[in-house]
Motif scaffolding. Structure first.
Motif, PDB file in Angstrom:
ATOM      1  N   ALA A   1      21.523 -10.958 -13.398  1.00 28.13           N
ATOM      2  CA  ALA A   1      22.476  -9.885 -13.113  1.00 28.13           C
ATOM      3  C   ALA A   1      22.155  -9.267 -11.757  1.00 28.13           C
ATOM      4  N   ARG A   2      23.146  -9.210 -10.905  1.00 24.51           N
ATOM      5  CA  ARG A   2      22.963  -8.606  -9.592  1.00 24.51           C
ATOM      6  C   ARG A   2      22.983  -7.094  -9.739  1.00 24.51           C
ATOM      7  N   LEU A   3      22.038  -6.397  -9.082  1.00 28.05           N
ATOM      8  CA  LEU A   3      21.962  -4.943  -9.173  1.00 28.05           C
ATOM      9  C   LEU A   3      21.606  -4.369  -7.808  1.00 28.05           C
ATOM     10  N   GLU A   4      22.499  -3.536  -7.265  1.00 31.22           N
ATOM     11  CA  GLU A   4      22.250  -2.853  -6.001  1.00 31.22           C
ATOM     12  C   GLU A   4      22.360  -1.352  -6.249  1.00 31.22           C
ATOM     13  N   LEU A   5      21.301  -0.622  -5.912  1.00 31.88           N
ATOM     14  CA  LEU A   5      21.226   0.809  -6.199  1.00 31.88           C
ATOM     15  C   LEU A   5      20.940   1.585  -4.926  1.00 31.88           C
ATOM     16  N   ASP A   6      21.665   2.672  -4.750  1.00 35.30           N
ATOM     17  CA  ASP A   6      21.454   3.570  -3.615  1.00 35.30           C
ATOM     18  C   ASP A   6      21.348   4.985  -4.178  1.00 35.30           C
ATOM     19  N   TYR A   7      20.104   5.432  -4.416  1.00 30.51           N
ATOM     20  CA  TYR A   7      19.867   6.727  -5.047  1.00 30.51           C
ATOM     21  C   TYR A   7      19.944   7.860  -4.029  1.00 30.51           C
ATOM     22  N   THR A   8      20.472   9.001  -4.467  1.00 29.83           N
ATOM     23  CA  THR A   8      20.306  10.276  -3.772  1.00 29.83           C
ATOM     24  C   THR A   8      19.511  11.175  -4.711  1.00 29.83           C
ATOM     25  N   LEU A   9      18.305  11.541  -4.302  1.00 29.88           N
ATOM     26  CA  LEU A   9      17.415  12.299  -5.167  1.00 29.88           C
ATOM     27  C   LEU A   9      17.666  13.799  -5.028  1.00 29.88           C
ATOM     28  N   ASN A  10      17.151  14.557  -5.962  1.00 30.52           N
ATOM     29  CA  ASN A  10      17.363  16.001  -5.971  1.00 30.52           C
ATOM     30  C   ASN A  10      16.769  16.690  -4.747  1.00 30.52           C
ATOM     31  N   ASN A  11      15.729  16.105  -4.172  1.00 30.68           N
ATOM     32  CA  ASN A  11      15.106  16.719  -2.990  1.00 30.68           C
ATOM     33  C   ASN A  11      15.807  16.335  -1.687  1.00 30.68           C
ATOM     34  N   GLY A  12      16.923  15.609  -1.800  1.00 29.46           N
ATOM     35  CA  GLY A  12      17.704  15.236  -0.622  1.00 29.46           C
ATOM     36  C   GLY A  12      17.365  13.889  -0.027  1.00 29.46           C
ATOM     37  N   SER A  13      16.273  13.274  -0.444  1.00 19.34           N
ATOM     38  CA  SER A  13      15.900  11.955   0.075  1.00 19.34           C
ATOM     39  C   SER A  13      16.721  10.863  -0.613  1.00 19.34           C
ATOM     40  N   THR A  14      16.652   9.659  -0.061  1.00 18.71           N
ATOM     41  CA  THR A  14      17.400   8.530  -0.608  1.00 18.71           C
ATOM     42  C   THR A  14      16.464   7.370  -0.902  1.00 18.71           C
ATOM     43  N   LEU A  15      16.921   6.481  -1.731  1.00 21.54           N
ATOM     44  CA  LEU A  15      16.142   5.300  -2.127  1.00 21.54           C
ATOM     45  C   LEU A  15      17.123   4.166  -2.360  1.00 21.54           C
ATOM     46  N   ARG A  16      16.918   3.034  -1.657  1.00 22.38           N
ATOM     47  CA  ARG A  16      17.828   1.892  -1.775  1.00 22.38           C
ATOM     48  C   ARG A  16      17.049   0.675  -2.236  1.00 22.38           C
ATOM     49  N   ARG A  17      17.613  -0.040  -3.225  1.00 21.26           N
ATOM     50  CA  ARG A  17      16.981  -1.248  -3.720  1.00 21.26           C
ATOM     51  C   ARG A  17      18.057  -2.262  -4.102  1.00 21.26           C
ATOM     52  N   SER A  18      17.681  -3.554  -4.067  1.00 14.75           N
ATOM     53  CA  SER A  18      18.597  -4.632  -4.424  1.00 14.75           C
ATOM     54  C   SER A  18      17.819  -5.705  -5.178  1.00 14.75           C
ATOM     55  N   TYR A  19      18.339  -6.135  -6.343  1.00 17.75           N
ATOM     56  CA  TYR A  19      17.611  -7.095  -7.188  1.00 17.75           C
ATOM     57  C   TYR A  19      18.573  -8.073  -7.862  1.00 17.75           C
ATOM     58  N   TYR A  20      17.982  -9.182  -8.320  1.00 18.18           N
ATOM     59  CA  TYR A  20      18.564  -9.998  -9.378  1.00 18.18           C
ATOM     60  C   TYR A  20      17.730  -9.712 -10.628  1.00 18.18           C
TER      61      TYR A  20
ATOM     62  N   LEU B   1       0.812  -1.213   0.000  1.00 20.72           N
ATOM     63  CA  LEU B   1       0.000   0.000   0.000  1.00 20.72           C
ATOM     64  C   LEU B   1       0.846   1.263   0.000  1.00 20.72           C
ATOM     65  N   THR B   2       2.113   1.150   0.369  1.00 21.13           N
ATOM     66  CA  THR B   2       3.017   2.309   0.363  1.00 21.13           C
ATOM     67  C   THR B   2       3.672   2.520  -0.996  1.00 21.13           C
ATOM     68  N   GLY B   3       3.524   1.553  -1.929  1.00 21.89           N
ATOM     69  CA  GLY B   3       4.159   1.661  -3.239  1.00 21.89           C
ATOM     70  C   GLY B   3       5.656   1.428  -3.222  1.00 21.89           C
ATOM     71  N   TYR B   4       6.141   0.784  -2.164  1.00 24.53           N
ATOM     72  CA  TYR B   4       7.582   0.560  -2.019  1.00 24.53           C
ATOM     73  C   TYR B   4       8.148  -0.271  -3.167  1.00 24.53           C
ATOM     74  N   GLU B   5       7.471  -1.373  -3.492  1.00 23.09           N
ATOM     75  CA  GLU B   5       8.019  -2.327  -4.463  1.00 23.09           C
ATOM     76  C   GLU B   5       8.003  -1.800  -5.899  1.00 23.09           C
ATOM     77  N   THR B   6       7.039  -0.943  -6.214  1.00 22.19           N
ATOM     78  CA  THR B   6       6.881  -0.520  -7.608  1.00 22.19           C
ATOM     79  C   THR B   6       7.525   0.826  -7.908  1.00 22.19           C
ATOM     80  N   ARG B   7       8.102   1.459  -6.901  1.00 26.40           N
ATOM     81  CA  ARG B   7       8.640   2.799  -7.130  1.00 26.40           C
ATOM     82  C   ARG B   7       9.965   2.732  -7.885  1.00 26.40           C
ATOM     83  N   VAL B   8      10.024   3.426  -8.992  1.00 27.37           N
ATOM     84  CA  VAL B   8      11.260   3.592  -9.764  1.00 27.37           C
ATOM     85  C   VAL B   8      11.427   5.080 -10.044  1.00 27.37           C
TER      86      VAL B   8
END
Length: 629
Positions: A450-469, A381-388
Motif C-alpha cells: 500500500a502506497r502511503l504519503e504523509l505530510d504532517y503539520t504538528l501542533n508546535n507549527g513544525s512539519t514532517l513528511r514521509r513516503s512509504y510502501y 543519528l538524527t532519528g529521522y527514519e524511526t520518528r513517528v
C-alpha cells in the motif's frame, strides 16, 4: 586643468563595440527575423486580402504574436548574455591585453564602465531597434498594439540585463576565457542542481524520505532565474464569451489581455544591478597578473577547490551508483572516491600542474567530511527514519497516494487534508507499521503493498513528511494496531471516502455556479477495450448523482476491503459512472468524478434502469443490461 583620468572612455567603448560587431549583428538579425520581417509577411498577406477581411492578419500579429515572442527572449538572453560578457571583458584573459589596458590613463572605474556598457549595448541597442522597426510595420498595417510591444521590450531588456550581469560577475572570478562560460553555467543551475542532488542522495539513504518542503523548491526556483522566468513570464490574449449565443462562441470585439511576470522581471533587474555593483568592486581589486588563472580571486580558490570536490562526489557518485546498482555502501564508496578525485582535479587546475598529490591533507579533509556525513545519515543519528509522531501531537495531515485496493476510479489514490483525530490515529498506526517493516517495494504474495504519503503539520507549527510502501497482510484486518486493521477501518469510513472520491468538491463546484453537464456509463472489456456513452444530461444526470450519493452514504458503492486482496492487489470492477461539471459560460470541464459500479448499489441500479433508453451505443447497452439483470 583637465584631469588626466576619466570615469568613462569613449575610445575604449567604441573599439570594443566595433571589434565584436558580428556578435551584436547576429543577435539583431535573429530578432529581425522573429519580429519585423514576420510582421512584413502578415502585412503582405493583408495587402493581398487573402482572407477577405482586410487588416486581420497584421492585427493578429500585433495583438498576440508580438507579446508571445517575449518567450523567445529567455534563451536569447541566456546565450548572448555570456557571449557579450566574454567579448567585452576578453582583455582580462590575456596578460598582454590586461597590462595594456591597465597602463591607459583611465581609472579602473572608467575601464569597467566602458567595457560593461559596450557589452550591454550589444543587446539593448538591437532590442530598441527591433522595437522601432516592429512599431513601424504595425503602423504601416494600420494597427499598433503598444501594450504588447512594451511588454516584449521590458521582458527582453530585463532578461538581457540580468544574464549579461550574471556573466560579467562570473568574469571577475576567472582569468581564463573558457572558465567563464563554465562558471556562468554552474551559477545558473547551482542551487536547483544541489537541491536535486541532495534529494537523490537522501532518497537512497533515508527510508521514508519524501522530498523537501515546497519552500525549499520555491527558494531554489528564485535562485535559478531561467527556471523561474520560464514559468512566470507569459502574455495571453483572450476574448469574452458571446452573450447572444448566436454564431461564434466568442465576442472578438471584447478582447482581454493577461500579463504575468513583469514583477518577477523587475525583481531580477534589481538583482542584476546588485551583481553589477559586485562585479565593479571585484574589477577594481583584481590583479592584472591573474590573467590565465582559472580562479583570479585568491580568497575564492579554497571555495573552488572544495566546491568542486563536493560537487564531483555528489554528481559522479550518484551517477556511478545508478549505473552499478547496489546498496548504501556502494553509494558511499562512489561518493567518497569521486570527491577525492574532484579535489585533486581542482588542485591541478589551480596549480596548472599534475604534481599535486603532495597536498594530500586537503583530500583527507574531504574524505573526513563525507565519512562524518555517512555516519550521521547511515546510522540515523538524527532519528529521522524511526520518528513517528503521536496522534495527539498532530494538528492535521495531508495524505496522498493511499492505495492498495484499486477500482480504477477517483477513489483509488486518496489526496486529502485530514484533521479528524480518529483518522489521524489510523494513519499514524500505518506509519508506525511502515517504520517497523522497512519495506520499500510492492508485494504480490501473501501481503499487499500500500502506497502511503504523509505530510504532517504538528501542533508546535513544525512539519514532517514521509513516503512509504506499507506491507499490509489482509489476514490481519481483525487484529487491532496492525496496518491492515487501520487501512480496513479507513476503507469502511463512509465520510473519509466521501471526501476521498471528491463528492464534496463536486457539490461545491455545482453550488458555485458550475453546471452538472452529463453522466456517462463506461465499460471495459479485455477483448474490445474501453468505451463509454452518455446515460443522462441535465436533470437525468442530477437524478443519477443523487442515487449514487444515497448509495455512497449507505455504504453500498465505493466500498473497498482487504479481505482476499492477497490474491490480487488490484480489484477492478471495470465499469464506472462518471459525472462532469462544466463552466456554463465557456463549456470547459471544471471537475470530473468517476466511481466504479457495484452490484450492491441498489439506488444507482434502479435509476440506471430508468435511464437505459438514453443509451445509443449498442455495445455499451449490452454491458449495461448485464448490470440490470
Amino acid at each position: 586643468m583637465r584631469s588626466g583620468t576619466s570615469f568613462f572612455d569613449w575610445t575604449v567603448f567604441k573599439k570594443t563595440v566595433c571589434r565584436f560587431w558580428p556578435l551584436w549583428v547576429a543577435y539583431f538579425v535573429l530578432w529581425l527575423i522573429m519580429l519585423p520581417l514576420e510582421g512584413l509577411i502578415y502585412l503582405r498577406m493583408d495587402a493581398n486580402d487573402l482572407n477577405g477581411f482586410g487588416g486581420s492578419y497584421i492585427k493578429e500579429f500585433a495583438q498576440g504574436m508580438v507579446g508571445n515572442r517575449a518567450g523567445g527572449a529567455l534563451p536569447m538572453a541566456v546565450v548572448f548574455g555570456v557571449l557579450a560578457a566574454m567579448a567585452a571583458f576578453s582583455h582580462l584573459y590575456n596578460a598582454r591585453s590586461a597590462n595594456l589596458y591597465g597602463s591607459l590613463p583611465v581609472r579602473r572605474e572608467g575601464l569597467f564602465a566602458s567595457h560593461y556598457l559596450a557589452g550591454l549595448s550589444y543587446l539593448i541597442v538591437p532590442n530598441g531597434a527591433i522595437f522601432l522597426l516592429t512599431l513601424l510595420v504595425e503602423g504601416l498595417g494600420g494597427y499598433v498594439d503598444m501594450q504588447a510591444l512594451l511588454f516584449w521590450l521590458a521582458v527582453t531588456c530585463g532578461e538581457c540585463f540580468l544574464f549579461y550581469s550574471m556573466a560579467v560577475f562570473c568574469a571577475m572570478f576567472t582569468g581564463h576565457i573558457l572558465a567563464l562560460p563554465a562558471f556562468y553555467g554552474v551559477l545558473n543551475v547551482f542551487v536547483a542542481g544541489v537541491v536535486q542532488l541532495f534529494y537523490l542522495t537522501l532518497d537512497n539513504f533515508y527510508y521514508g524520505f519524501a522530498g523537501f518542503g515546497d519552500w525549499v523548491y520555491g527558494i531554489a526556483k528564485w535562485l535559478t532565474p531561467a527556471w523561474k522566468l520560464e514559468g512566470d513570464v507569459s502574455y495571453s490574449v483572450g476574448y469574452a464569451a458571446n452573450p447572444s449565443g448566436v454564431g461564434d462562441a466568442f465576442d472578438y470585439s471584447r478582447r482581454t489581455v493577461t500579463v504575468w511576470g513583469l514583477d518577477t522581471v523587475g525583481i531580477y533587474v534589481l538583482a542584476a544591478a546588485a551583481l553589477t555593483a559586485g562585479a565593479f568592486f571585484l574589477y577594481r581589486a583584481r590583479r592584472l597578473e591573474s590573467a590565465g588563472d582559472v580562479v583570479s580571486v585568491r580568497p575564492m580558490r579554497p571555495v573552488f577547490k572544495y566546491g568542486v570536490a563536493i560537487c564531483a562526489g555528489m554528481v559522479f557518485g550518484v551517477g556511478t551508483y545508478f549505473m552499478l546498482g547496489g546498496g548504501e555502501l556502494t553509494l558511499m564508496a562512489a561518493i567518497l572516491i569521486w570527491g577525492v578525485t574532484g579535489y585533486f582535479a581542482a588542485q591541478m587546475l589551480l596549480d596548472k600542474s599534475f604534481r599535486v598529490f603532495k597536498q594530500w591533507k586537503g583530500a583527507v579533509a574531504v574524505a573526513g567530511v563525507f565519512v562524518a556525513l555517512f555516519l550521521v545519515v547511515g546510522l540515523d543519528l538524527t532519528g529521522y527514519e524511526t520518528r513517528v509522531p503521536h496522534a495527539a501531537e498532530v494538528k492535521s495531515v495531508h495524505v496522498g497516494g493511499l492505495s492498495a485496493v484499486n477500482f480504477a476510479d477517483s477513489g483509488d489514490t486518496v489526496e486529502l487534508d485530514i484533521d479528524n483525530p480518529n483518522e489521524i490515529e489510523l494513519l499514524t498506526v500505518m506509519h508506525r507499521a511502515a517504520v517497523e517493516d522497512r519495506s520499500d517495494e510492492w508485494h504480490n504474495g501473501s501481503t499487499v503493498g500500500a502506497r502511503l504519503e504523509l505530510d504532517y503539520t504538528l501542533n508546535n507549527g513544525s512539519t514532517l513528511r514521509r513516503s512509504y510502501y506499507v506491507d499490509v497482510d489482509p489476514k490481519e484486518i481483525d487484529r487491532e494496531g496492525t496496518a491492515a486493521w487501520a487501512l480496513e477501518q479507513l476503507y469502511h469510513n463512509t465520510d473519509f471516502y466521501w471526501r476521498a472520491y471528491g463528492f464534496d468538491v463536486l457539490e461545491e463546484e455545482i453550488a458555485g455556479g458550475g453546471r452538472l453537464d452529463s453522466a456517462e456509463f463506461g465499460h471495459y472489456d479485455e477483448e474490445w477495450g474501453s468505451a463509454s456513452d452518455v446515460v443522462g444530461y441535465g436533470d437525468d444526470a442530477r437524478a443519477l448523482l443523487d442515487a449514487v450519493e444515497e448509495d455512497m452514504r449507505a455504504g453500498r458503492i465505493g466500498v473497498r476491503t482487504l479481505a482476499g486482496a492477497e490474491d490480487s492487489y488490484r480489484y477492478n470492477p471495470r465499469d464506472c459512472l462518471s459525472f462532469r461539471v462544466v463552466d456554463p459560460a465557456g463549456g470547459d470541464t471544471q471537475y470530473t468524478l468517476e466511481i466504479a459500479l457495484q452490484d450492491t448499489a441498489s439506488s444507482t441500479l434502479a435509476e440506471l434502469d430508468r435511464l437505459e433508453a438514453n443509451l445509443d451505443n449498442e455495445y455499451i447497452r449490452e454491458a449495461f443490461e448485464e448490470w440490470l439483470k
